[in-house]
Design an enzyme around this catalytic site. Structure first.
Site, PDB file in Angstrom:
ATOM      1  N   ARG A 189      -5.450  -6.219  -6.107  1.00 13.94           N
ATOM      2  CA  ARG A 189      -4.872  -7.153  -5.149  1.00 13.94           C
ATOM      3  C   ARG A 189      -5.969  -8.008  -4.528  1.00 13.94           C
ATOM      4  O   ARG A 189      -7.081  -7.541  -4.312  1.00 13.94           O
ATOM      5  CB  ARG A 189      -4.116  -6.405  -4.041  1.00 13.94           C
ATOM      6  CG  ARG A 189      -2.736  -5.925  -4.475  1.00 13.94           C
ATOM      7  CD  ARG A 189      -1.986  -5.235  -3.353  1.00 13.94           C
ATOM      8  NE  ARG A 189      -2.671  -4.023  -2.940  1.00 13.94           N
ATOM      9  CZ  ARG A 189      -3.433  -3.905  -1.871  1.00 13.94           C
ATOM     10  NH1 ARG A 189      -3.575  -4.913  -1.019  1.00 13.94           N
ATOM     11  NH2 ARG A 189      -4.022  -2.762  -1.602  1.00 13.94           N
TER      12      ARG A 189
ATOM     13  N   TYR B  59      -1.630  -9.195 -11.728  1.00 15.26           N
ATOM     14  CA  TYR B  59      -1.849  -7.815 -11.262  1.00 15.26           C
ATOM     15  C   TYR B  59      -0.700  -7.310 -10.385  1.00 15.26           C
ATOM     16  O   TYR B  59      -0.225  -8.033  -9.491  1.00 15.26           O
ATOM     17  CB  TYR B  59      -3.176  -7.718 -10.480  1.00 15.26           C
ATOM     18  CG  TYR B  59      -3.328  -6.335  -9.887  1.00 15.26           C
ATOM     19  CD1 TYR B  59      -3.686  -5.262 -10.701  1.00 15.26           C
ATOM     20  CD2 TYR B  59      -3.020  -6.073  -8.559  1.00 15.26           C
ATOM     21  CE1 TYR B  59      -3.754  -3.977 -10.192  1.00 15.26           C
ATOM     22  CE2 TYR B  59      -3.090  -4.784  -8.041  1.00 15.26           C
ATOM     23  CZ  TYR B  59      -3.459  -3.746  -8.872  1.00 15.26           C
ATOM     24  OH  TYR B  59      -3.511  -2.474  -8.376  1.00 15.26           O
TER      25      TYR B  59
ATOM     26  N   LYS C 256       4.939  -4.815  -3.159  1.00 16.03           N
ATOM     27  CA  LYS C 256       4.328  -5.018  -1.848  1.00 16.03           C
ATOM     28  C   LYS C 256       4.868  -6.286  -1.169  1.00 16.03           C
ATOM     29  O   LYS C 256       5.098  -6.312   0.043  1.00 16.03           O
ATOM     30  CB  LYS C 256       2.802  -5.080  -1.957  1.00 16.03           C
ATOM     31  CG  LYS C 256       2.164  -3.790  -2.472  1.00 16.03           C
ATOM     32  CD  LYS C 256       2.614  -2.633  -1.682  1.00 16.03           C
ATOM     33  CE  LYS C 256       1.985  -1.289  -1.893  1.00 16.03           C
ATOM     34  NZ  LYS C 256       1.101  -0.937  -2.934  1.00 16.03           N
TER      35      LYS C 256
ATOM     36  N   HIS D  15       4.502   1.933   3.794  1.00 21.48           N
ATOM     37  CA  HIS D  15       3.690   2.259   2.609  1.00 21.48           C
ATOM     38  C   HIS D  15       3.576   3.782   2.512  1.00 21.48           C
ATOM     39  O   HIS D  15       2.553   4.360   2.855  1.00 21.48           O
ATOM     40  CB  HIS D  15       2.313   1.609   2.800  1.00 21.48           C
ATOM     41  CG  HIS D  15       1.433   1.602   1.590  1.00 21.48           C
ATOM     42  ND1 HIS D  15       0.076   1.420   1.671  1.00 21.48           N
ATOM     43  CD2 HIS D  15       1.713   1.738   0.272  1.00 21.48           C
ATOM     44  CE1 HIS D  15      -0.445   1.442   0.459  1.00 21.48           C
ATOM     45  NE2 HIS D  15       0.520   1.642  -0.413  1.00 21.48           N
TER      46      HIS D  15
ATOM     47  N   SER E 232      -4.127   2.423   0.135  1.00 22.37           N
ATOM     48  CA  SER E 232      -4.200   2.313  -1.320  1.00 22.37           C
ATOM     49  C   SER E 232      -5.288   3.233  -1.866  1.00 22.37           C
ATOM     50  O   SER E 232      -6.379   3.317  -1.301  1.00 22.37           O
ATOM     51  CB  SER E 232      -4.511   0.874  -1.712  1.00 22.37           C
ATOM     52  OG  SER E 232      -3.498   0.032  -1.212  1.00 22.37           O
TER      53      SER E 232
ATOM     54  N   CYS F 106      -5.596   6.433  -1.880  1.00 23.20           N
ATOM     55  CA  CYS F 106      -5.974   7.559  -1.027  1.00 23.20           C
ATOM     56  C   CYS F 106      -5.070   8.772  -1.251  1.00 23.20           C
ATOM     57  O   CYS F 106      -4.986   9.653  -0.391  1.00 23.20           O
ATOM     58  CB  CYS F 106      -5.980   7.163   0.438  1.00 23.20           C
ATOM     59  SG  CYS F 106      -7.319   6.044   0.837  1.00 23.20           S
TER      60      CYS F 106
ATOM     61  N   ASP G  86       5.131   5.330  -3.147  1.00 22.28           N
ATOM     62  CA  ASP G  86       4.442   4.157  -2.586  1.00 22.28           C
ATOM     63  C   ASP G  86       5.180   3.503  -1.418  1.00 22.28           C
ATOM     64  O   ASP G  86       4.544   3.074  -0.471  1.00 22.28           O
ATOM     65  CB  ASP G  86       4.232   3.120  -3.699  1.00 22.28           C
ATOM     66  CG  ASP G  86       3.118   2.120  -3.382  1.00 22.28           C
ATOM     67  OD1 ASP G  86       2.076   2.535  -2.863  1.00 22.28           O
ATOM     68  OD2 ASP G  86       3.304   0.916  -3.648  1.00 22.28           O
TER      69      ASP G  86
ATOM     70  N   ARG H  87      -4.466   1.266 -14.175  1.00 20.67           N
ATOM     71  CA  ARG H  87      -3.189   1.804 -13.682  1.00 20.67           C
ATOM     72  C   ARG H  87      -2.251   2.142 -14.828  1.00 20.67           C
ATOM     73  O   ARG H  87      -2.375   1.605 -15.929  1.00 20.67           O
ATOM     74  CB  ARG H  87      -2.501   0.755 -12.796  1.00 20.67           C
ATOM     75  CG  ARG H  87      -3.315   0.395 -11.551  1.00 20.67           C
ATOM     76  CD  ARG H  87      -2.621   0.834 -10.311  1.00 20.67           C
ATOM     77  NE  ARG H  87      -3.488   0.730  -9.132  1.00 20.67           N
ATOM     78  CZ  ARG H  87      -3.147   1.217  -7.951  1.00 20.67           C
ATOM     79  NH1 ARG H  87      -1.993   1.819  -7.772  1.00 20.67           N
ATOM     80  NH2 ARG H  87      -3.970   1.124  -6.919  1.00 20.67           N
TER      81      ARG H  87
END
Ligand code: GTP
Ligand code: SPV
Ligand code: MN
Length: 597
Positions: free
Chosen positions: A73, A201, A210, A230, A252, A254, A277, A374
């Site tokens: 991002r 992306y 998001k 989130h 993000s 974590c 998420d 990813r």
């Protein structure tokens, strides 16, 4: 007569000038056809969009290599265009909506020439859920079309649902020429519109994720009395057979996906996945907080995922299903055609191709997989999917967990004294930055509720909204904070993490059901060591002590930093939060009062 949807699509096509317009129906055949197109016709630079992976070991799986500058991002190119800057707040980049649209219009003129415009009709949320939203995204790349089909409930029924209404969420996406200087991700919250150009992306291009489900939905939630967060959603089944639902906010990279797929190391305990998420949280008729996951896919970090750290994810990736699975920017074993990444738990293959499609140089310090490589996979592939996943009203939440990546200061787990204190813990949550967004990695930044990059309005108002939500809940969830990442001084983690995090979840569940006591510290309530289930762990007593250590003198720079962060929100920062800040200072300066003995 054309519907508002058809008119809108025609207008965008007139601007972007695609060679073809293709309305997707979300079917399995269609996904296969799009993958074929991506394997044979469409390209990014010299690479095709998709490479077929070994179908025996990774059924229906494909590798995608992004443009080399398009790997995460780009927060500095992400804007929230409210009519006034104050509403966007110091937490967002802002541009006047008219100016933003002029800029995007210029950049978009003819941007789809030579390409296909895919029209993607999709729902965020189960179609029967009162909380679901009908959305349309336009895109000019098969990778995004296929990814959206994995991540969202896509299908032509959504078009029927929209009918002649103009009340649908709009997303315009083009990869443009991938030039980062012409890359923008712009949000127009009042128009329910996201316009993104120059990146393929995930968080920049899958606009239901998001962009809509957090930035715009958080604004809708603020106006309508709900929260878009989130957060992971999981059910924790205990040996009594009772399932307790919790959500967890973590920045993000974590540990959300890992937590959502946790393989318990404690007998009798099981985790059930509902989301990794995003959670939409509503107050139910019974005064409890209900969570739904608007997505149906997992877009997770590959490096570090192994049979040891996350066996359920590895099984999910290899499960054969109706939905395709995509791997983006991983390495490739040229002999077996299987993906490979650092931390996969198997030795690097002999003929390893790196994420840019070049032979991997083991002597160099380069990585075969990009650190933010990813996978995109259907949640229905998961062996631990909760039976309540498709429940339209969601699941009732008993605890909210707030996490961050902190190498020091923050204990393994603590419980907030009450809702307001919990919200304060959320406002001051900090985390050391990771590779999920383009910026310097490893620097501490405040990331309240893990929402700093995703809150679509002034965060001062957002904290006020959290406080107000608490007042509307007759049975509010308890709020906890966790930190799996405290270091031992030699750069090793003090806590084993992953499957052993169930030991922390067990304590949380015990607290929710009043099965155990807690010890007061200046920071909040922590476990008595005797109440933590540590059997089979061989954790040195010294580690355990360090995981919960509070050194008031170490908190001085931290308190200063928190203050500087909170001050940025000026008058919009609720007084209650400042009250909690001063109460924390007071508790830290009187740590030996009988309160904390
Ligand atoms: P986003 O998809 O970016 O929102 O990330 P996420 O929060 O879902 O993070 P994810 O679960 O993918 O984990 C990111 C990184 O943290 C991976 O490298 C994991 O191996 C690592 N990680 C996850 N859980 C733990 C843990 O309990 N302990 C340690 N030490 N590392 C962890
Ligand atoms: C994150 O960065 O929090 C992610 C990946 O989950 S993205 O979808 O790109 O936001
Ligand atoms: Mn995320």
């Amino acid at each position: 007569m054309a519907t508002p949807l058809e008119t809108w699509v025609e207008q965008q096509a007139a601007l972007t000038q695609p060679d073809r317009i293709y309305w997707c129906d979300g079917s399995e055949d269609e996904a296969r056809k799009l993958i074929e197109i991506g394997m044979k016709e469409e390209k990014i630079g010299e690479h095709n969009i998709f490479y077929e992976l070994c179908q025996k070991t990774y059924p229906n799986s494909y590798l995608h290599r992004s443009h080399p500058t398009d790997v995460a991002r780009t927060e500095h190119l992400t804007y929230v265009c409210h009519p006034d800057q104050e509403t966007a707040g110091p937490n967002n980049n802002w541009m006047d909506p008219k100016e933003a649209k002029n800029l995007l219009t210029q950049l978009s003129r003819g941007c789809m020439r030579g390409r296909t415009m895919y029209v993607l009709p999709y729902m965020m949320g189960h179609p029967d859920s009162p909380y679901a939203r009908a959305c349309i995204q336009l895109t000019d790349v098969s990778y995004v079309a296929v990814s959206m089909r994995i991540m969202t409930r896509m299908g032509k029924k959504v078009i029927e649902k929209i009918g002649r209404s103009d009340d649908f969420v709009k997303g315009i996406h083009s990869v443009g020429d991938f030039d980062p200087s012409r890359r923008f991700i712009m949000h127009f919250p009042d128009e329910h519109l996201v316009w993104s150009i120059g990146s393929g992306y995930g968080g920049n291009a899958l606009l239901g994720k998001k962009c809509f489900s957090l930035r715009i939905a958080s604004w809708l939630g603020f106006q309508q009395g709900w929260l878009a967060e989130h957060m992971v959603i999981i059910g924790i089944e205990d040996p009594q057979g009772q399932t307790t639902y919790v959500t967890a906010a973590m920045p993000s990279a974590c540990g959300k996906t890992n937590l959502a797929m946790l393989e318990s190391t404690l007998p009798g305990y099981r985790v059930w996945t509902l989301g990794d998420d995003i959670a939409w949280l509503n107050v139910g008729p019974d005064g409890r907080l209900y969570a739904i996951n608007p997505e149906i896919g997992l877009f997770g970090v590959a490096p570090g995922t192994s049979m040891k750290t996350n066996p359920n994810m590895m099984l999910t990736l290899k499960a054969s299903h109706f939905y395709p699975t995509l791997f983006t920017n991983t390495g490739l074993d040229a002999d077996t055609n299987q993906p490979w990444w650092e931390g996969m738990g198997v030795p690097a293959p002999k003929n390893l191709i790196n994420w840019q499609g070049k032979p991997h140089q083991p002597s160099g310090n380069g990585l075969a997989a990009h650190p933010n490589a990813r996978f995109t996979v259907s949640i229905y592939n998961s062996p631990m999917l909760s039976k309540d996943f498709d429940q339209p009203k969601g699941v009732p939440i008993s605890a909210i967990i707030l996490g961050g990546r902190r190498s020091n200061l923050i204990p393994l787990v603590k419980e907030a004294f009450n809702w307001q204190h919990g919200v304060f813990i959320g406002t001051r949550t900090g985390s050391e930055t990771t590779a999920a967004a383009i910026h310097q990695v490893g620097v501490l930044r405040r990331d309240p509720m893990a929402m700093l990059p995703f809150c679509g309005y002034n965060m001062g108002d957002y904290f006020r909204h959290w406080l107000d939500m608490g007042k509307r809940l007759t049975h509010p969830p308890k709020i906890f904070s966790v930190n799996w990442f405290r270091l031992d001084g030699q750069n090793g983690f003090l806590w084993p993490g992953f499957g052993d995090n169930i030991r922390v979840l067990k304590w949380i569940v015990d607290r929710v059901h009043h099965r155990t006591e807690a010890k007061e510290t200046p920071l909040g309530l922590v476990p008595f060591v005797k109440d933590l289930e540590l059997e089979g762990l061989n954790l040195p007593a010294e580690n355990l002590e360090k995981l919960f250590e509070v050194h008031p003198e170490e908190w001085e720079p931290e308190l200063q930093d928190i203050k500087e962060f909170l001050i940025r929100f000026g008058k919009r920062m609720p007084e209650e939060i400042w009250h909690e800040y001063h109460a924390l200072i007071h508790r830290l300066s009187n740590p030996s009062s009988e309160h904390f003995a």
